[in-house]
Structures are given as structure tokens and as C-alpha cells.
Design a protein around this motif. Sequence first.
Motif, PDB file in Angstrom:
ATOM      1  N   THR A 161      31.527  12.758  51.906  1.00  0.00           N
ATOM      2  CA  THR A 161      30.635  13.094  53.017  1.00  0.00           C
ATOM      3  C   THR A 161      29.460  12.132  52.979  1.00  0.00           C
ATOM      4  O   THR A 161      28.882  11.877  51.924  1.00  0.00           O
ATOM      5  N   VAL A 162      29.110  11.590  54.149  1.00  0.00           N
ATOM      6  CA  VAL A 162      28.010  10.628  54.260  1.00  0.00           C
ATOM      7  C   VAL A 162      26.798  11.355  54.828  1.00  0.00           C
ATOM      8  O   VAL A 162      26.897  12.072  55.828  1.00  0.00           O
ATOM      9  N   PHE A 163      25.659  11.157  54.180  1.00  0.00           N
ATOM     10  CA  PHE A 163      24.395  11.731  54.632  1.00  0.00           C
ATOM     11  C   PHE A 163      23.494  10.592  55.073  1.00  0.00           C
ATOM     12  O   PHE A 163      23.175   9.705  54.281  1.00  0.00           O
ATOM     13  N   LEU A 164      23.102  10.598  56.337  1.00  0.00           N
ATOM     14  CA  LEU A 164      22.199   9.602  56.904  1.00  0.00           C
ATOM     15  C   LEU A 164      20.930  10.330  57.324  1.00  0.00           C
ATOM     16  O   LEU A 164      20.999  11.301  58.086  1.00  0.00           O
ATOM     17  N   VAL A 171      21.958  13.245  59.708  1.00  0.00           N
ATOM     18  CA  VAL A 171      23.347  13.267  60.161  1.00  0.00           C
ATOM     19  C   VAL A 171      24.227  13.474  58.935  1.00  0.00           C
ATOM     20  O   VAL A 171      24.137  12.724  57.965  1.00  0.00           O
ATOM     21  N   ILE A 172      25.069  14.496  59.002  1.00  0.00           N
ATOM     22  CA  ILE A 172      26.017  14.787  57.930  1.00  0.00           C
ATOM     23  C   ILE A 172      27.401  14.509  58.500  1.00  0.00           C
ATOM     24  O   ILE A 172      27.870  15.211  59.398  1.00  0.00           O
ATOM     25  N   ARG A 173      28.044  13.446  57.983  1.00  0.00           N
ATOM     26  CA  ARG A 173      29.339  13.004  58.508  1.00  0.00           C
ATOM     27  C   ARG A 173      30.420  13.288  57.463  1.00  0.00           C
ATOM     28  O   ARG A 173      30.490  12.634  56.430  1.00  0.00           O
ATOM     29  N   GLU A 180      27.550  16.610  61.853  1.00  0.00           N
ATOM     30  CA  GLU A 180      26.514  17.596  62.133  1.00  0.00           C
ATOM     31  C   GLU A 180      25.202  16.836  62.228  1.00  0.00           C
ATOM     32  O   GLU A 180      24.857  16.074  61.317  1.00  0.00           O
ATOM     33  N   VAL A 181      24.471  17.023  63.327  1.00  0.00           N
ATOM     34  CA  VAL A 181      23.208  16.339  63.524  1.00  0.00           C
ATOM     35  C   VAL A 181      22.099  17.383  63.551  1.00  0.00           C
ATOM     36  O   VAL A 181      22.163  18.346  64.307  1.00  0.00           O
ATOM     37  N   GLN A 182      21.085  17.158  62.718  1.00  0.00           N
ATOM     38  CA  GLN A 182      19.921  18.033  62.659  1.00  0.00           C
ATOM     39  C   GLN A 182      18.685  17.197  62.978  1.00  0.00           C
ATOM     40  O   GLN A 182      18.447  16.183  62.320  1.00  0.00           O
TER      41      GLN A 182
END
Length: 187
Positions: A161-164, A171-173, A180-182
Motif C-alpha cells: 500500500t502506498v501512502f502519499l 492518499v492511500i493507494r 482513499e483520499v482524505q
Amino acid sequence: MTPLDDHSQQRRQIFFPVVIATVLLTIISMIGGYLLSERRRTLPKPTSTSTTSVSTSTSTTASAESSSTSVGLPTDGPCPAHTQDEAKAAGADGEVSKVFKAVTDKSVVWICQDEAGRLFYHGNKGGEGAEWVEGVTALFLTDVEKLSDGGFRAVANSDNTVFLVNRERLVIRKSSGKEEVQEVVGN
């Protein structure tokens, strides 16, 4: 006798070329000043200086406790105790200090840096006030990458899982492609 009889050459008017040159220089100076102010506005506002120059667009917040490491990005005080513990267990060099913090409606993310300049990601579901339980609500990641847009990128080794995160959103991809965009609401 005419005025030209006194002079061997005709005088050229220099008033208009001087005015035009002055106006052009003023416009060029105004554009340069504007561009410099925009660049300064988008650069981080470090609370202290670092010996390594890094051009970014990440903003940092000032606090009463500010510090700087000798290597890496400008920092702003120590990271929380639970992050210190996780970083120490992951082999951090000395104390870890806050480089970046983002708060969303669902989460809080800290980007911290050890004294060697190594970056760490520590996030928690439920926000700052929620209980930090590693592997359940909290996630600690090493080998965080600084991005050119001023954000940070971390990858969970367990499931890729990539966390940007940047000053605008988290953004949690997932490896499945689901995102998922917060939106960031504070820092």
C-alpha cells in the motif's frame, strides 16, 4: 539666425526613450519581485536553519520548541513518544524530529526525521486523540521518500500500500488500485 546655426548637429530628443526604458525596467522589476514572492510563499518556513539546502514546497508549522538536525530537512520539535519508540526499534539514529504533520477528519500523519536524515512515516486512524496501537490503528513505515511537490511517499512492505501525503491531502493507494483520499484539515 536659427537655433541650428549655433550647433553643428541636430539634438535628438531623449526624453521618450528614457521614459520607455524606465517603464520597461519597472515592469521587469515588478515581475521579478512577484515571482520571488511566489517562490518564497511556496517554500517551507523553517523555524531554524539546516546545513543542507533543500528546495521544497512543504509547509511547516512553528511551535515553541523548534530544532534542526545537522542533516536533512528543517525540523520543528520532537515527534511524539510513541513515534520515538517505534523509530528507535526501527534503528533510528538518536531522537526523531517532526518534519511534517497532517491531520484529516479520519487520520493523523507524522513525518519524522532522525539525526542521520532518515525519514519515517507514522500514521493513526481516528486522529491524534485516538489510541495508537501499532498494526491495528497505527502504522509506522521506514524509508520515506521526499517528493518534488513537497509531499512524502511511503510504502507498506506487508501489502505494498502506498501512502502519499502533502499539505492538501492524504492518499492511500492499495495494491489492488483502490484509492482513499482524505483532505487535510490541519497540521
